[in-house]
Design a protein around this motif. Structure first.
Motif, mmCIF file in Angstrom:
data_model
loop_
_atom_site.group_PDB
_atom_site.id
_atom_site.type_symbol
_atom_site.label_atom_id
_atom_site.label_comp_id
_atom_site.label_asym_id
_atom_site.label_seq_id
_atom_site.Cartn_x
_atom_site.Cartn_y
_atom_site.Cartn_z
ATOM 1 N N ARG A 174 44.332 35.465 41.286
ATOM 2 C CA ARG A 174 45.412 36.272 40.727
ATOM 3 C C ARG A 174 45.260 37.725 41.171
ATOM 4 N NH1 ARG A 174 45.807 35.826 34.431
ATOM 5 N NH2 ARG A 174 47.454 37.333 34.931
ATOM 6 N N ARG A 175 46.328 38.296 41.644
ATOM 7 C CA ARG A 175 46.278 39.691 42.113
ATOM 8 C C ARG A 175 46.471 40.636 40.933
ATOM 9 N NH1 ARG A 175 49.967 40.503 47.305
ATOM 10 N NH2 ARG A 175 48.681 42.406 47.396
ATOM 11 N N HIS A 176 45.495 40.595 40.038
ATOM 12 C CA HIS A 176 45.502 41.430 38.846
ATOM 13 C C HIS A 176 44.140 42.099 38.759
ATOM 14 C CE1 HIS A 176 45.498 42.462 34.514
ATOM 15 N NE2 HIS A 176 46.806 42.525 34.662
ATOM 16 N N ALA A 177 44.114 43.404 38.954
ATOM 17 C CA ALA A 177 42.858 44.145 39.098
ATOM 18 C C ALA A 177 41.944 43.972 37.891
ATOM 19 C CB ALA A 177 43.157 45.622 39.327
ATOM 20 N N ALA A 178 42.494 44.063 36.685
ATOM 21 C CA ALA A 178 41.662 43.971 35.480
ATOM 22 C C ALA A 178 41.044 42.584 35.345
ATOM 23 C CB ALA A 178 42.500 44.306 34.252
ATOM 24 N N THR A 179 41.837 41.542 35.615
ATOM 25 C CA THR A 179 41.336 40.172 35.505
ATOM 26 C C THR A 179 40.244 39.905 36.528
ATOM 27 O OG1 THR A 179 43.491 39.404 34.709
ATOM 28 C CG2 THR A 179 41.993 37.744 35.569
ATOM 29 N N LEU A 180 40.479 40.316 37.761
ATOM 30 C CA LEU A 180 39.494 40.099 38.811
ATOM 31 C C LEU A 180 38.225 40.899 38.554
ATOM 32 C CD1 LEU A 180 41.681 40.039 42.052
ATOM 33 C CD2 LEU A 180 40.562 38.113 40.917
ATOM 34 N N SER A 181 38.370 42.111 38.060
ATOM 35 C CA SER A 181 37.199 42.940 37.756
ATOM 36 C C SER A 181 36.336 42.289 36.681
ATOM 37 C CB SER A 181 37.633 44.331 37.306
ATOM 38 O OG SER A 181 38.341 44.995 38.325
ATOM 39 N N ARG A 182 36.987 41.757 35.648
ATOM 40 C CA ARG A 182 36.233 41.076 34.584
ATOM 41 C C ARG A 182 35.510 39.849 35.135
ATOM 42 N NH1 ARG A 182 40.817 42.372 31.338
ATOM 43 N NH2 ARG A 182 41.699 40.300 31.756
ATOM 44 N N GLN A 183 36.179 39.119 36.015
ATOM 45 C CA GLN A 183 35.564 37.920 36.580
ATOM 46 C C GLN A 183 34.360 38.277 37.450
ATOM 47 O OE1 GLN A 183 37.911 35.457 39.348
ATOM 48 N NE2 GLN A 183 37.318 33.687 38.127
ATOM 49 N N VAL A 184 34.480 39.329 38.240
ATOM 50 C CA VAL A 184 33.363 39.765 39.081
ATOM 51 C C VAL A 184 32.189 40.222 38.218
ATOM 52 C CG1 VAL A 184 32.593 41.491 40.746
ATOM 53 C CG2 VAL A 184 34.805 40.366 41.063
ATOM 54 N N VAL A 185 32.460 41.012 37.196
ATOM 55 C CA VAL A 185 31.396 41.476 36.297
ATOM 56 C C VAL A 185 30.742 40.288 35.595
ATOM 57 C CG1 VAL A 185 30.926 42.774 34.184
ATOM 58 C CG2 VAL A 185 32.409 43.762 35.942
ATOM 59 N N PHE A 186 31.566 39.338 35.159
ATOM 60 C CA PHE A 186 31.044 38.146 34.498
ATOM 61 C C PHE A 186 30.120 37.362 35.429
ATOM 62 C CE2 PHE A 186 31.946 33.648 32.994
ATOM 63 C CZ PHE A 186 31.100 33.734 31.889
ATOM 64 N N ALA A 187 30.524 37.221 36.694
ATOM 65 C CA ALA A 187 29.710 36.501 37.672
ATOM 66 C C ALA A 187 28.383 37.224 37.921
ATOM 67 C CB ALA A 187 30.480 36.332 38.979
ATOM 68 N N VAL A 188 28.415 38.537 38.012
ATOM 69 C CA VAL A 188 27.201 39.315 38.243
ATOM 70 C C VAL A 188 26.268 39.216 37.039
ATOM 71 C CG1 VAL A 188 26.291 41.643 38.597
ATOM 72 C CG2 VAL A 188 28.308 40.895 39.876
ATOM 73 N N VAL A 189 26.828 39.261 35.828
ATOM 74 C CA VAL A 189 26.010 39.105 34.621
ATOM 75 C C VAL A 189 25.351 37.727 34.594
ATOM 76 C CG1 VAL A 189 26.110 38.903 32.100
ATOM 77 C CG2 VAL A 189 27.298 40.773 33.235
#
Length: 334
Positions: free
Chosen positions: A90-105
């Protein structure tokens, strides 16, 4: 940071790009770097920092680049994605940012769990978990341990994935479905490799790789090599791309895409062998994938051409011998 920069695997692969040394010099450089590392750091520190570095270099960095491609040039990305447009993030910056942070955590949690297990195991055994010495493992020993680790990983991945992560009515299965299989009818993208709920993630990604290593206890270099190979495989298989190179990797990526698109109705194994044996393949099984990829790469045609060329060379040689014999016979008659 000093451990990361002194990892011999990093220096080994970087040396050919930075210099024009021969293979022998590279091996000597590799051995010297490894010896220095072993003598200056504890085995546990080398294991944990090395494993984390492998996952950052071979998963996180490529996954972020793939994500940039998928969102920055969607018209290009959809043409090389399994199932096309639905497989794009999804081209939604907030959603993608949360997913990336979640993956890193989750990556940090996996590293912490591995650290806890390694510390506990080392205290129980009264020695380092993996064999760590300045003596490098022999090639045959590396091959034997890698094959054993891959076999155990395939078995664990299949049965955990099928009977725990996709068990009907199971609590862990619900978490896995909610986090990892939120998209229906779409292939995954690489950042999703660590974007699952922590419990199914540890069962699916950490346990099948780490548990066999605890039992076999190979040389630390062998374990790091195995971690590199499995991380690259998982990253490519989760990319969702239909242009993944290689006869085997192309099939693995296709089966992974089918697994996610069907929301876990099959394709539970990493390599598809147990899916083929147990009849849980979705779409084409591993045998059909190998045949298709072989045809795509014209393996059969190349083999036939090689056989034909070999036959022609042999025939030319026979003809030459016959002509030589006829010439000698003619001269003797004269």
């Amino acid at each position: 940071m000093d451990v990361l920069l002194s990892l011999p695997i990093v220096s080994y692969f970087a040396a050919p790009m930075l210099t024009s040394w021969s293979t022998s010099i590279n091996l000597l450089f590799f051995y010297m770097t490894w010896t220095t590392l072993v003598l200056s750091h504890s085995p546990l520190k080398i294991e944990l920092v090395g494993t984390l570095a492998v996952r950052i270099v071979f998963w996180l960095v490529p996954a972020l680049l793939f994500l940039l491609l998928d969102t920055g040039v969607p018209s290009l990305a959809e043409s090389i994605k399994h199932y096309g447009t639905p497989s794009l993030p999804r081209r939604h910056a907030a959603t993608l940012s949360r997913q990336v942070v979640f993956a890193v955590v989750n990556l940090a949690l996996a590293s912490a769990l591995q650290a806890g297990i390694s510390i506990a195991a080392a205290k129980f055994l009264q020695r380092p978990l993996f064999k760590t010495s300045t003596t490098l493992p022999l090639p045959w020993q590396i091959i034997k341990h890698i094959l054993s680790l891959y076999t155990a990983r395939e078995v664990l991945t299949y049965y955990i994935h099928r009977y725990i992560l996709h068990a009907k009515g199971g609590t862990i299965a619900k978490l896995h479905s909610q986090y990892a299989h939120a998209q229906k009818g779409a292939a995954p993208y690489a950042i999703m490799l660590y974007a699952d709920h922590p419990i199914p993630l540890m069962l699916n990604r950490l346990l099948p790789v780490y548990l066999p290593a605890l039992v076999i206890r190979p040389h630390l270099l062998t374990y790091l090599l195995f971690t590199i190979l499995t991380t690259i495989e998982e990253m490519l298989s989760m990319s969702g791309y239909s242009v993944v190179p290689g006869i085997f990797m192309g099939g693995i990526a296709r089966r992974t895409a089918s697994h996610y698109a069907s929301r876990g109705k099959g394709n539970y194994g990493a390599w598809g062998l147990l899916d083929w044996i147990n009849g849980t393949s979705v779409g084409k099984d591993v045998i059909e994938d190998i045949q298709d990829e072989a045809d795509k790469h014209q393996v059969q045609g190349r083999g036939q051409k090689a056989i034909s060329d070999t036959g022609s060379m042999m025939q030319d040689g026979i003809d030459g011998l016959q002509k030589g014999r006829k010439g000698r016979k003619k001269r003797s008659d004269e």
